[in-house]
Enzyme design. Structure first.
Site, PDB file in Angstrom:
ATOM      1  N   ARG A 178       0.842  -1.212   0.000  1.00 17.22           N
ATOM      2  CA  ARG A 178       0.000   0.000   0.000  1.00 17.22           C
ATOM      3  C   ARG A 178       0.866   1.248   0.000  1.00 17.22           C
ATOM      4  NH1 ARG A 178      -4.497   0.091   4.468  1.00 17.22           N
ATOM      5  NH2 ARG A 178      -5.219   1.844   3.174  1.00 17.22           N
ATOM      6  N   CYS A 236      -1.286   6.475   8.933  1.00 20.11           N
ATOM      7  CA  CYS A 236      -1.570   5.179   8.314  1.00 20.11           C
ATOM      8  C   CYS A 236      -2.678   5.412   7.300  1.00 20.11           C
ATOM      9  CB  CYS A 236      -1.942   4.144   9.376  1.00 20.11           C
ATOM     10  SG  CYS A 236      -3.359   4.617  10.400  1.00 20.11           S
TER      11      CYS A 236
END
Length: 280
Positions: A178, A236
């Site tokens: 990611r 995050c």
């Protein structure tokens, strides 16, 4: 800050002491807002209350990302409903090594609200069961409400306006695929904030879901911090596993990063903000 972890044996002893902690079950599943409560109802540490990521630890998704922090007033109401007071220890746990969402609860209570005795059960519910700890099922008695009104420390937070891409020292708790922009299963844009370093929250844990020893974590984080002249900023996808990295800094005895609570899901709301892929 006090040692932020407690092991299962120490928790069992604390429960039997004259000053037992308040237990909060923070289990969550990102694809089902009500899964955590169902898991809690099916079996939880005796006496624990459920603390919901979506309903108690977050405001509604939208402005501020997928899991924006609740307002001071909203989280104060949660604290009071659960009977949390500054003079009663709190232990939080989940079943994902603290990643969903015990570390978020720890950060909100200990770092943001200023409760002096909040600990995360190392290894969570699996470690408790492995040590022979019992579970109970069903609802539990509602605790007496409290009147505690914390003095929230918003200096522990940053917003997108506080971040200078390519210059701010950022640590990203998402996995490398990611971070690199190779996959993005949740948010509509892939990649990371320019200049960020990747420290996947899973790298904080051993194979059994417990935290690595403090000395090992300290050595690993020293490399992450190498370019941090003015302190780190943790983020995050939506400000949940970023708290796991902040907790890891606390375990290692290092200065704590500030939290970008909106994280990637907030950053990409403005198409004018830059996006990096790969190691850039």
């Amino acid at each position: 800050m006090n040692q932020p972890l407690i092991d299962s044996a120490s928790l069992a002893a604390a429960q039997a002491s004259s000053r037992p902690p308040l237990l909060l079950d923070c289990r969550a599943r990102l694809d089902d807002a009500d899964a955590g409560r169902a898991l809690w109802r099916d079996g939880h540490l005796p006496g624990s209350q459920h603390l919901a990521l979506e309903h108690d630890l977050s405001a509604p998704a939208g402005e501020g990302g997928r899991h924006p922090l609740p307002s001071h007033e909203a989280f104060t109401a949660v604290i009071q409903r659960l009977g949390i007071t500054p003079d009663v220890p709190v232990v939080v746990y989940d079943d994902m090594g603290g990643q969903l969402a015990a570390a978020r609860a720890w950060w909100m209570l200990a770092c943001w609200a200023g409760h002096a005795e909040v600990r995360v059960l190392d290894g969570g519910l699996p470690a408790w069961q492995a040590s022979g700890g019992a579970l109970e099922a069903g609802e539990v008695a509602t605790p007496a409400s409290s009147d505690w009104r914390p003095n929230f420390d918003d200096s522990t937070l940053v917003t997108a306006a506080d971040i200078t891409p390519g210059r701010s020292a950022l640590v990203d708790a998402r996995g490398l695929p990611r971070f690199h922009g190779e996959v993005e299963p949740i948010d509509p844009v892939a990649g990371h904030i320019p200049g960020a370093r990747c420290r996947p929250s899973a790298d904080n844990l051993t194979a059994d879901g417990r935290f690595k020893p403090a000395a090992k974590l300290n050595a690993e984080l020293a490399d992450v911090d190498a370019q941090a002249a003015d302190g780190m900023i943790a983020y995050c996808g939506s400000g949940v596993t970023a708290c796991h990295n902040i907790l890891t800094y606390a375990i290692a005895g290092r200065p704590l990063p500030r939290l970008y609570a909106g994280s990637w899901s907030d950053w990409i709301r403005d198409p004018g903000r830059p996006v990096a892929t790969g190691d850039g």
